[in-house]
Design a protein around this motif. Structure first.
Motif, PDB file in Angstrom:
ATOM      1  N   ASN A 223       0.931  -1.220   0.002  1.00  8.00           N
ATOM      2  CA  ASN A 223       0.083   0.046  -0.023  1.00  8.00           C
ATOM      3  C   ASN A 223       0.651   1.236   0.180  1.00  8.00           C
ATOM      4  OD1 ASN A 223       0.971  -0.589   2.548  1.00  8.00           O
ATOM      5  ND2 ASN A 223      -0.333   0.640   3.413  1.00  8.00           N
ATOM      6  N   GLY A 224       2.289   1.015   0.033  1.00 10.08           N
ATOM      7  CA  GLY A 224       3.062   2.492   0.041  1.00 10.08           C
ATOM      8  C   GLY A 224       3.002   3.156  -1.070  1.00 10.08           C
ATOM      9  N   TYR A 225       3.656   4.476  -1.059  1.00 16.08           N
ATOM     10  CA  TYR A 225       3.679   5.410  -2.206  1.00 16.08           C
ATOM     11  C   TYR A 225       4.227   4.637  -3.340  1.00 16.08           C
ATOM     12  CZ  TYR A 225       5.539   9.412  -4.506  1.00 16.08           C
ATOM     13  OH  TYR A 225       6.074  10.447  -5.669  1.00 16.08           O
TER      14      TYR A 225
ATOM     15  N   LYS B 172      -6.054   2.679   4.151  1.00 17.14           N
ATOM     16  CA  LYS B 172      -4.805   2.237   3.578  1.00 17.14           C
ATOM     17  C   LYS B 172      -4.898   1.265   2.389  1.00 17.14           C
ATOM     18  CE  LYS B 172      -1.580   3.390   7.048  1.00 17.14           C
ATOM     19  NZ  LYS B 172      -0.244   3.949   6.678  1.00 17.14           N
TER      20      LYS B 172
ATOM     21  N   ASP C 115       3.600  -8.137   9.117  1.00 21.52           N
ATOM     22  CA  ASP C 115       4.512  -6.875   9.918  1.00 21.52           C
ATOM     23  C   ASP C 115       5.716  -7.475  10.043  1.00 21.52           C
ATOM     24  OD1 ASP C 115       5.428  -5.519  12.156  1.00 21.52           O
ATOM     25  OD2 ASP C 115       3.623  -4.981  12.620  1.00 21.52           O
ATOM     26  N   LEU C 116       6.425  -6.493   9.709  1.00 20.76           N
ATOM     27  CA  LEU C 116       8.121  -6.657   9.603  1.00 20.76           C
ATOM     28  C   LEU C 116       8.781  -7.013  10.689  1.00 20.76           C
ATOM     29  CD1 LEU C 116       9.164  -3.221   7.581  1.00 20.76           C
ATOM     30  CD2 LEU C 116       9.007  -5.700   6.735  1.00 20.76           C
TER      31      LEU C 116
ATOM     32  N   THR D 166       9.617  -4.114  -0.445  1.00 18.58           N
ATOM     33  CA  THR D 166       9.437  -2.566  -0.448  1.00 18.58           C
ATOM     34  C   THR D 166       9.556  -2.180   1.102  1.00 18.58           C
ATOM     35  OG1 THR D 166       7.289  -1.965  -0.728  1.00 18.58           O
ATOM     36  CG2 THR D 166       8.493  -2.558  -2.677  1.00 18.58           C
TER      37      THR D 166
ATOM     38  N   PHE E 186       9.866   5.166   5.845  1.00 14.70           N
ATOM     39  CA  PHE E 186      10.638   6.149   5.402  1.00 14.70           C
ATOM     40  C   PHE E 186      10.192   7.356   5.753  1.00 14.70           C
ATOM     41  CE2 PHE E 186      11.248   9.391   1.285  1.00 14.70           C
ATOM     42  CZ  PHE E 186      12.519   9.831   1.671  1.00 14.70           C
TER      43      PHE E 186
ATOM     44  N   PRO F 184      12.863  -2.109  12.115  1.00 16.40           N
ATOM     45  CA  PRO F 184      11.997  -2.522  11.043  1.00 16.40           C
ATOM     46  C   PRO F 184      12.789  -2.785   9.743  1.00 16.40           C
ATOM     47  CG  PRO F 184      11.410  -0.299  11.603  1.00 16.40           C
ATOM     48  CD  PRO F 184      12.332  -0.831  12.689  1.00 16.40           C
TER      49      PRO F 184
ATOM     50  N   SER G 248      16.303  -0.819  -1.851  1.00 12.75           N
ATOM     51  CA  SER G 248      17.102  -0.029  -1.064  1.00 12.75           C
ATOM     52  C   SER G 248      16.910   1.446  -1.344  1.00 12.75           C
ATOM     53  CB  SER G 248      18.584  -0.604  -1.181  1.00 12.75           C
ATOM     54  OG  SER G 248      19.414  -0.024  -0.345  1.00 12.75           O
TER      55      SER G 248
ATOM     56  N   TYR H 212      17.838   7.455   9.155  1.00 15.03           N
ATOM     57  CA  TYR H 212      17.219   6.868   8.064  1.00 15.03           C
ATOM     58  C   TYR H 212      18.283   6.147   7.199  1.00 15.03           C
ATOM     59  CZ  TYR H 212      14.908   5.867   3.547  1.00 15.03           C
ATOM     60  OH  TYR H 212      14.577   5.353   2.371  1.00 15.03           O
TER      61      TYR H 212
ATOM     62  N   LYS I 165      18.973   2.068   6.024  1.00 20.16           N
ATOM     63  CA  LYS I 165      18.881   1.561   4.689  1.00 20.16           C
ATOM     64  C   LYS I 165      20.263   0.722   4.298  1.00 20.16           C
ATOM     65  CE  LYS I 165      15.806   1.674   1.993  1.00 20.16           C
ATOM     66  NZ  LYS I 165      14.750   0.742   2.469  1.00 20.16           N
TER      67      LYS I 165
ATOM     68  N   PRO J  88      16.992   3.884  -5.206  1.00 16.70           N
ATOM     69  CA  PRO J  88      16.420   5.153  -5.815  1.00 16.70           C
ATOM     70  C   PRO J  88      16.860   6.355  -5.029  1.00 16.70           C
ATOM     71  CG  PRO J  88      14.530   3.576  -4.949  1.00 16.70           C
ATOM     72  CD  PRO J  88      15.998   3.286  -4.626  1.00 16.70           C
TER      73      PRO J  88
ATOM     74  N   SER K  69       5.190   8.685   3.611  1.00 12.58           N
ATOM     75  CA  SER K  69       6.398   8.604   2.889  1.00 12.58           C
ATOM     76  C   SER K  69       7.149  10.153   2.969  1.00 12.58           C
ATOM     77  CB  SER K  69       6.274   8.325   1.558  1.00 12.58           C
ATOM     78  OG  SER K  69       7.505   8.699   0.891  1.00 12.58           O
TER      79      SER K  69
HETATM   80  P1  NAP Z   1       5.766   4.603   2.194  1.00 15.78           P
HETATM   81  O1  NAP Z   1       4.556   5.040   1.315  1.00 15.78           O
HETATM   82  O2  NAP Z   1       5.549   5.344   3.752  1.00 15.78           O
HETATM   83  O3  NAP Z   1       5.752   3.055   2.236  1.00 15.78           O
HETATM   84  C1  NAP Z   1       6.430   2.364   3.455  1.00 15.78           C
HETATM   85  C2  NAP Z   1       5.750   0.796   3.671  1.00 15.78           C
HETATM   86  O4  NAP Z   1       6.351   0.133   4.590  1.00 15.78           O
HETATM   87  C3  NAP Z   1       4.248   1.320   3.749  1.00 15.78           C
HETATM   88  O5  NAP Z   1       3.476   0.101   2.854  1.00 15.78           O
HETATM   89  C4  NAP Z   1       4.267   0.758   5.305  1.00 15.78           C
HETATM   90  O6  NAP Z   1       3.160   0.180   5.907  1.00 15.78           O
HETATM   91  C5  NAP Z   1       5.355  -0.333   5.387  1.00 15.78           C
HETATM   92  N1  NAP Z   1       5.748  -0.420   6.642  1.00 15.78           N
HETATM   93  C6  NAP Z   1       6.433   0.314   7.606  1.00 15.78           C
HETATM   94  N2  NAP Z   1       6.674  -0.097   8.763  1.00 15.78           N
HETATM   95  C7  NAP Z   1       6.247  -1.558   8.540  1.00 15.78           C
HETATM   96  C8  NAP Z   1       5.960  -2.659   9.609  1.00 15.78           C
HETATM   97  N3  NAP Z   1       6.705  -2.620  10.674  1.00 15.78           N
HETATM   98  N4  NAP Z   1       5.491  -3.920   9.161  1.00 15.78           N
HETATM   99  C9  NAP Z   1       5.018  -3.810   7.883  1.00 15.78           C
HETATM  100  N5  NAP Z   1       5.053  -2.856   6.995  1.00 15.78           N
HETATM  101  C10 NAP Z   1       5.549  -1.698   7.439  1.00 15.78           C
HETATM  102  O7  NAP Z   1       7.067   4.945   1.724  1.00 15.78           O
HETATM  103  P2  NAP Z   1       7.759   4.871   0.174  1.00 15.78           P
HETATM  104  O8  NAP Z   1       8.479   6.236  -0.038  1.00 15.78           O
HETATM  105  O9  NAP Z   1       6.944   4.258  -0.754  1.00 15.78           O
HETATM  106  O10 NAP Z   1       9.073   3.755   0.563  1.00 15.78           O
HETATM  107  C11 NAP Z   1       9.012   2.620   0.215  1.00 15.78           C
HETATM  108  C12 NAP Z   1      10.283   2.115   0.243  1.00 15.78           C
HETATM  109  O11 NAP Z   1      11.375   2.969  -0.717  1.00 15.78           O
HETATM  110  C13 NAP Z   1      11.043   2.133   1.385  1.00 15.78           C
HETATM  111  O12 NAP Z   1      12.031   0.829   1.634  1.00 15.78           O
HETATM  112  C14 NAP Z   1      12.067   3.367   1.467  1.00 15.78           C
HETATM  113  O13 NAP Z   1      13.365   3.289   2.075  1.00 15.78           O
HETATM  114  C15 NAP Z   1      12.369   3.282   0.070  1.00 15.78           C
HETATM  115  N6  NAP Z   1      12.789   4.576  -0.549  1.00 15.78           N
HETATM  116  C16 NAP Z   1      11.910   5.500  -0.857  1.00 15.78           C
HETATM  117  C17 NAP Z   1      12.347   6.645  -1.539  1.00 15.78           C
HETATM  118  C18 NAP Z   1      11.394   7.946  -1.473  1.00 15.78           C
HETATM  119  O14 NAP Z   1      12.103   8.930  -1.866  1.00 15.78           O
HETATM  120  N7  NAP Z   1      10.278   7.774  -1.475  1.00 15.78           N
HETATM  121  C19 NAP Z   1      13.608   6.702  -1.935  1.00 15.78           C
HETATM  122  C20 NAP Z   1      14.546   5.722  -1.879  1.00 15.78           C
HETATM  123  C21 NAP Z   1      14.004   4.408  -1.304  1.00 15.78           C
HETATM  124  P3  NAP Z   1       1.993   1.036   6.479  1.00 15.78           P
HETATM  125  O15 NAP Z   1       1.438   1.820   5.529  1.00 15.78           O
HETATM  126  O16 NAP Z   1       1.079   0.070   7.387  1.00 15.78           O
HETATM  127  O17 NAP Z   1       2.696   2.120   7.437  1.00 15.78           O
END
Ligand code: NAP
Length: 355
Positions: A15-17, A45, A66-67, A86, A90, A105, A130, A166, A170, A194, A208
């Motif tokens: 469900n994340g971004y 969500k 859950d992680l 994923t 973040f 986590p 990553s 953070y 990673k 990314p 995010s």
């Molecule tokens: P996001 O929308 O916050 O997604 C994070 C996801 O992780 C959500 O689905 C969240 O679930 C889940 N999560 C967090 N803690 C958890 C737990 N204890 N158990 C199970 N699920 C858990 O952020 P995003 O930007 O899409 O990031 C996704 C990935 O991309 C991450 O690994 C992040 O480090 C990486 N990344 C992001 C960026 C960026 O600029 N956005 C850049 C580089 C890398 P809930 O919805 O339930 O909280």
């Protein structure tokens, strides 16, 4: 290695971004997706995923996981050859306990998911989300990089629990993943790194930091000036596509710097002003470093962060991802405009363009 497309694929944190785009593209491609979320009954969500899956050839199944709960991903992974991991927090500001909120986590979660892959005989490939944060810590570190340009050969050497936690989470998670991948020979690890991801969101319920970054251009925080801060940036739709290529291209391997270009806050302001005019508080001036340093505590960053990042250029080489994943990254101008336009269309930002 050829992945059998008739098998379901797993997306953790579906469900994340970023993951929402990944799930959408997989379903549109006709693949069945097992998406894990913490609470599948939370419509806020997961509603957007259920809705988009009504119109796709691929079938979506949601699983609770859950992680931090050992074995939590076993059920969702059963029968999958391909796993996209994923899920990871973040979050950059408001962190009180970095070990508990970020590192546990990220690192234990990655070990947990990969331990499921070790147990699940069908798994052939794991694609890990990553970050460029696993490659570099602060912009100033670039001075020590051979040729002054980061490649996949570099690893973040300056982040810690106390400084840039953070990024540290990673780095530690990716290191743990490579360690587990090397300890077996059934599944292969492919990593996507990314830069800062922006672009339209399919979900309104993500925490995010990406979605916070764009808000700075609206809430007036940068109206009096933006610090001279470079980011490596990429479109969310390109990040999702890079994951799919990393999962399905038989020869894909290793780490992948997944970025379109470098852009400063001031340049982002310039792009948005060019498209949306002067009536928004987009940054126009460069704030002096001493001022950014002075105001750091109320801007949600540390003075150490300002000292080690403002005024230092950032250069990354994305040529390996372009070759290995056959990527052509879209210009970031398009990303910014699509993202800001979504905020106007959703009524989050008032349309102030002259008519
Ligand atoms: P996001 O929308 O916050 O997604 C994070 C996801 O992780 C959500 O689905 C969240 O679930 C889940 N999560 C967090 N803690 C958890 C737990 N204890 N158990 C199970 N699920 C858990 O952020 P995003 O930007 O899409 O990031 C996704 C990935 O991309 C991450 O690994 C992040 O480090 C990486 N990344 C992001 C960026 C960026 O600029 N956005 C850049 C580089 C890398 P809930 O919805 O339930 O909280």
């Amino acid at each position: 290695m050829q992945i059998d497309r008739s098998r379901p694929v797993l997306v953790t944190g579906g469900n994340g971004y970023i993951a929402s785009w990944l799930v959408k593209m997989l379903l549109e491609d006709g693949m069945d997706v097992h998406a894990t979320v913490r609470d599948p009954s939370d419509n806020r969500k997961v509603g957007h995923l259920l809705q988009l899956a009504q119109h796709t050839p691929g079938k979506l199944s949601l699983y609770p996981a859950d992680l931090l709960k050992d074995g939590s991903f076993d059920l969702a992974m059963a029968g999958c050859e391909l796993v996209f991991h994923t899920a990871s927090p973040f979050v950059i500001s408001g962190i009180r306990d970095p070990q508990k909120q970020l590192v546990d986590p990220a690192v234990n979660g990655t070990r947990n998911v990969l331990a499921s892959a070790d147990r699940c005989a069908s798994v052939r490939r794991v694609v890990l989300t990553s970050s460029c944060a696993a490659i570099y810590g602060d912009n100033i570190d670039q001075q020590d990089v051979p040729g002054g340009v980061y490649t996949e050969a570099q690893w973040n050497s300056s982040s810690s629990l106390q400084h840039q936690p953070y990024s540290y989470s990673k780095l530690a998670a990716e290191r743990a993943a490579w360690e587990m991948a090397r300890a077996q020979d059934r599944w292969q690890l492919v990593v996507i790194n990314p830069g800062l991801v922006l672009g339209p969101a399919l979900t309104r319920a993500s925490d995010s930091t990406s979605l916070d970054v764009i808000k700075q251009f609206i809430d007036g925080r940068l109206a009096l000036g933006a610090p001279d801060l470079d980011f490596v940036v990429v479109d969310v739709r390109d990040v999702a596509l890079a994951h799919i290529r990393a999962g399905l291209l038989p020869e894909a391997s290793g780490r992948h710097i997944t970025i379109s270009q470098t852009m400063s806050l001031l340049e982002m302001g310039r792009v948005l002003r060019r498209h949306y005019g002067w009536r928004y508080p987009f940054p126009r001036w460069r704030a002096p470093k001493w001022l950014a340093w002075l105001l750091a505590p109320i801007s949600g960053v540390t003075r150490d962060f300002i000292s080690r990042n403002v005024g230092y250029p950032l250069r990354f080489d994305n040529s390996y991802a372009c070759r290995d994943l056959q990527m052509r990254f879209r210009p970031f101008e398009e990303t910014l405009v699509d993202h800001f336009q979504q905020l106007i269309d959703d009524g989050v930002v008032k349309d102030r363009r002259p008519r």
